[in-house]
Design a protein around this motif. Structure first.
Motif, PDB file in Angstrom:
ATOM      1  N   LEU A 156      46.380  35.042  29.058  1.00  0.00           N
ATOM      2  CA  LEU A 156      46.582  35.017  30.405  1.00  0.00           C
ATOM      3  C   LEU A 156      48.047  35.484  30.538  1.00  0.00           C
ATOM      4  N   PRO A 157      48.823  35.256  29.584  1.00  0.00           N
ATOM      5  CA  PRO A 157      50.467  35.584  29.716  1.00  0.00           C
ATOM      6  C   PRO A 157      50.607  37.075  29.958  1.00  0.00           C
ATOM      7  N   PHE A 158      49.556  37.635  29.343  1.00  0.00           N
ATOM      8  CA  PHE A 158      49.760  39.211  29.588  1.00  0.00           C
ATOM      9  C   PHE A 158      48.878  39.889  30.700  1.00  0.00           C
ATOM     10  N   ILE A 159      48.303  39.043  31.536  1.00  0.00           N
ATOM     11  CA  ILE A 159      47.289  39.665  32.450  1.00  0.00           C
ATOM     12  C   ILE A 159      48.046  40.532  33.424  1.00  0.00           C
ATOM     13  N   HIS A 160      49.360  40.587  33.673  1.00  0.00           N
ATOM     14  CA  HIS A 160      50.097  41.332  34.465  1.00  0.00           C
ATOM     15  C   HIS A 160      50.649  42.682  33.771  1.00  0.00           C
ATOM     16  N   ASP A 161      50.698  42.512  32.526  1.00  0.00           N
ATOM     17  CA  ASP A 161      51.264  43.538  31.518  1.00  0.00           C
ATOM     18  C   ASP A 161      50.151  44.483  31.034  1.00  0.00           C
ATOM     19  N   SER A 162      48.920  44.031  31.108  1.00  0.00           N
ATOM     20  CA  SER A 162      47.799  44.765  30.542  1.00  0.00           C
ATOM     21  C   SER A 162      46.680  45.082  31.415  1.00  0.00           C
ATOM     22  N   LYS A 163      46.475  46.334  31.831  1.00  0.00           N
ATOM     23  CA  LYS A 163      45.114  46.646  32.363  1.00  0.00           C
ATOM     24  C   LYS A 163      43.921  46.095  31.772  1.00  0.00           C
ATOM     25  N   THR A 164      43.905  46.180  30.568  1.00  0.00           N
ATOM     26  CA  THR A 164      42.685  45.761  29.615  1.00  0.00           C
ATOM     27  C   THR A 164      42.396  44.658  29.716  1.00  0.00           C
ATOM     28  N   ILE A 165      43.375  43.519  29.763  1.00  0.00           N
ATOM     29  CA  ILE A 165      42.986  42.173  29.858  1.00  0.00           C
ATOM     30  C   ILE A 165      42.643  41.988  31.376  1.00  0.00           C
ATOM     31  N   CYS A 166      43.618  42.733  32.403  1.00  0.00           N
ATOM     32  CA  CYS A 166      43.250  42.413  33.727  1.00  0.00           C
ATOM     33  C   CYS A 166      41.685  42.823  34.075  1.00  0.00           C
ATOM     34  N   ASP A 167      41.041  44.032  33.515  1.00  0.00           N
ATOM     35  CA  ASP A 167      39.848  44.568  33.756  1.00  0.00           C
ATOM     36  C   ASP A 167      38.969  43.578  33.280  1.00  0.00           C
ATOM     37  N   HIS A 168      39.165  42.885  31.886  1.00  0.00           N
ATOM     38  CA  HIS A 168      38.186  41.955  31.420  1.00  0.00           C
ATOM     39  C   HIS A 168      38.111  40.858  32.120  1.00  0.00           C
ATOM     40  N   PHE A 169      38.871  40.246  32.900  1.00  0.00           N
ATOM     41  CA  PHE A 169      38.999  39.037  33.645  1.00  0.00           C
ATOM     42  C   PHE A 169      38.568  39.471  35.112  1.00  0.00           C
ATOM     43  N   SER A 170      38.501  40.493  35.441  1.00  0.00           N
ATOM     44  CA  SER A 170      38.281  40.924  36.659  1.00  0.00           C
ATOM     45  C   SER A 170      36.990  40.197  37.540  1.00  0.00           C
ATOM     46  N   LYS A 171      35.903  40.267  36.792  1.00  0.00           N
ATOM     47  CA  LYS A 171      34.657  39.370  37.223  1.00  0.00           C
ATOM     48  C   LYS A 171      34.645  37.998  37.266  1.00  0.00           C
ATOM     49  N   GLU A 172      35.692  37.347  36.538  1.00  0.00           N
ATOM     50  CA  GLU A 172      35.756  36.031  36.585  1.00  0.00           C
ATOM     51  C   GLU A 172      35.853  35.475  37.998  1.00  0.00           C
ATOM     52  N   THR A 173      35.377  34.337  38.352  1.00  0.00           N
ATOM     53  CA  THR A 173      35.250  33.749  39.553  1.00  0.00           C
ATOM     54  C   THR A 173      36.758  33.051  40.036  1.00  0.00           C
ATOM     55  N   ASP A 174      37.637  32.819  39.007  1.00  0.00           N
ATOM     56  CA  ASP A 174      38.997  32.420  39.420  1.00  0.00           C
ATOM     57  C   ASP A 174      39.979  33.737  39.204  1.00  0.00           C
ATOM     58  N   PHE A 175      39.374  34.698  39.173  1.00  0.00           N
ATOM     59  CA  PHE A 175      40.397  35.967  38.941  1.00  0.00           C
ATOM     60  C   PHE A 175      41.392  35.787  39.945  1.00  0.00           C
ATOM     61  N   ASN A 176      41.304  35.845  40.905  1.00  0.00           N
ATOM     62  CA  ASN A 176      42.363  36.239  42.313  1.00  0.00           C
ATOM     63  C   ASN A 176      43.314  34.942  41.952  1.00  0.00           C
ATOM     64  N   GLU A 177      42.889  33.833  41.680  1.00  0.00           N
ATOM     65  CA  GLU A 177      44.155  32.842  41.633  1.00  0.00           C
ATOM     66  C   GLU A 177      44.994  33.145  40.409  1.00  0.00           C
ATOM     67  N   LEU A 178      44.133  33.628  39.177  1.00  0.00           N
ATOM     68  CA  LEU A 178      44.871  33.726  37.911  1.00  0.00           C
ATOM     69  C   LEU A 178      45.767  35.177  38.076  1.00  0.00           C
ATOM     70  N   TYR A 179      45.285  35.980  38.783  1.00  0.00           N
ATOM     71  CA  TYR A 179      46.035  37.217  39.120  1.00  0.00           C
ATOM     72  C   TYR A 179      47.038  37.275  39.881  1.00  0.00           C
ATOM     73  N   TYR A 180      46.895  36.772  41.107  1.00  0.00           N
ATOM     74  CA  TYR A 180      47.717  36.802  42.405  1.00  0.00           C
ATOM     75  C   TYR A 180      48.625  35.632  42.684  1.00  0.00           C
ATOM     76  N   VAL A 181      48.250  34.390  42.432  1.00  0.00           N
ATOM     77  CA  VAL A 181      49.001  33.466  42.519  1.00  0.00           C
ATOM     78  C   VAL A 181      50.277  33.148  41.409  1.00  0.00           C
ATOM     79  N   PRO A 182      51.375  33.442  41.839  1.00  0.00           N
ATOM     80  CA  PRO A 182      52.517  33.276  40.691  1.00  0.00           C
ATOM     81  C   PRO A 182      52.467  31.965  39.907  1.00  0.00           C
ATOM     82  N   PHE A 183      52.390  31.926  38.560  1.00  0.00           N
ATOM     83  CA  PHE A 183      52.591  30.812  37.899  1.00  0.00           C
ATOM     84  C   PHE A 183      51.316  29.776  37.878  1.00  0.00           C
ATOM     85  N   TYR A 184      50.357  30.141  38.616  1.00  0.00           N
ATOM     86  CA  TYR A 184      49.088  29.528  38.718  1.00  0.00           C
ATOM     87  C   TYR A 184      48.414  29.313  36.977  1.00  0.00           C
ATOM     88  N   ARG A 185      48.374  30.348  36.678  1.00  0.00           N
ATOM     89  CA  ARG A 185      47.710  30.357  35.098  1.00  0.00           C
ATOM     90  C   ARG A 185      48.357  29.355  34.247  1.00  0.00           C
TER      91      ARG A 185
END
Length: 291
Positions: free
Chosen positions: A128-157
């Motif tokens: 998760l530290p790399f989710i904004h740095d890596s499209k591969t990781i972002c895409d892999h997590f994109s179907k997870e139910t908490d993706f929006n919080e993990l990706y869009y909420v700063p420091f949440y993860r």
């Protein structure tokens, strides 16, 4: 009332900015770390060259003795991760391919982990530290139910998974403290102290698993020889016909569940001790790499 609203808005804005700054600082530290675990070891790396890469859960991490492969002249690393599922194994392989690793063979522990398509929070949080740095990781997590919080909420993860990627881990990463995870070429030996020597897997059902299918496709596209294997379980396990169900579903997966027998070779019902792992590894090398 107006003054209170202004104060509240200012406080929220300052809090948001603080979270953004903390997110940036934490991520910057993790982007410089490559010796804490197998995920950052891959993520913050350049191309590597392997004869054998081992993937899977603890039943890969504890069962394949990478140094024995190396003694046979096979450049090997055991990337098995205790607690990991195929969700994490497939993502790690994607990152290796993305970094132009040259891999001749992948040994994939494919047995109990076929029964679910879930992520393991403890292992997956390390990506998760790399989710904004890596499209591969972002895409892999994109179907997870908490993706929006993990990706869009700063420091949440970093707050949600504080025990894995929070301040303590940040501090150790900044100090470049090493761990045991990269020792012995990634293999983690277990001792003879007995854990639970009874198990029941009767309720497990192998799935036509999308992450296993993804690994197969990735290997095919990159000319990697995939060796999918089921690894040993102790004889006290109930529901051992699970392994037959796996082979009926995926005939290409090699069934090595019974190849090592005897409690003296097990640390727990699902994990070989170091002696058992060495015996098992020797059999795998003989069957697949002595041709």
């Amino acid at each position: 009332m107006k003054q209170f609203l202004i104060f509240t808005v200012k406080t929220l804005v300052l809090l948001f900015l603080l979270l953004v700054v903390l997110d940036f600082l934490y991520t910057t530290v993790y982007l410089q770390s490559s010796n804490r675990g197998k995920i950052d070891y891959v993520y913050n790396s350049a191309a590597r060259d392997y004869d054998v890469v081992i993937l899977g859960s603890s039943r890969a991490n504890n069962h394949f003795v990478a140094p024995i492969f190396a003694e046979k002249g096979l450049k090997t690393f055991n990337y098995g991760m205790s607690g990991g599922h195929l969700f994490e194994a497939s993502l790690l392989l994607k990152l290796m391919v993305e970094r132009k690793y040259k891999i001749k063979n992948v040994i994939l522990e494919t047995d109990l982990n076929l029964s679910n398509e879930k992520r393991d929070d403890g292992v997956s949080s390390r990506f998760l530290p790399f989710i904004h740095d890596s499209k591969t990781i972002c895409d892999h997590f994109s179907k997870e139910t908490d993706f929006n919080e993990l990706y869009y909420v700063p420091f949440y993860r970093y707050v949600a998974f504080d025990s894995k990627i929070g301040f303590r881990e940040l501090y150790k990463s900044a100090r470049r403290e090493t761990t045991i995870y990269l020792a012995h070429l990634g293999y983690y030996p277990l001792g003879n102290k007995k854990g639970n020597m009874k198990n029941n897997i009767s309720n497990l059902k192998p799935l036509r698993n999308k992450y296993y299918e993804g690994i197969k496709q990735l290997c095919e596209e990159n000319n990697i020889n995939l060796v999918a294997v089921m690894t040993p379980m102790c004889s006290n396990t109930k529901g051992l016909n699970y392994f037959e169900k796996v082979q009926n579903l995926y005939p290409e997966i090699h069934n090595y569940e019974k190849v090592v027998e005897g409690d003296q070779y097990f640390s727990s019902c699902g994990h070989l001790n170091d002696t058992g792992a060495r015996l098992f590894t020797s059999i795998i090398i003989k069957d697949f790499f002595n041709k």
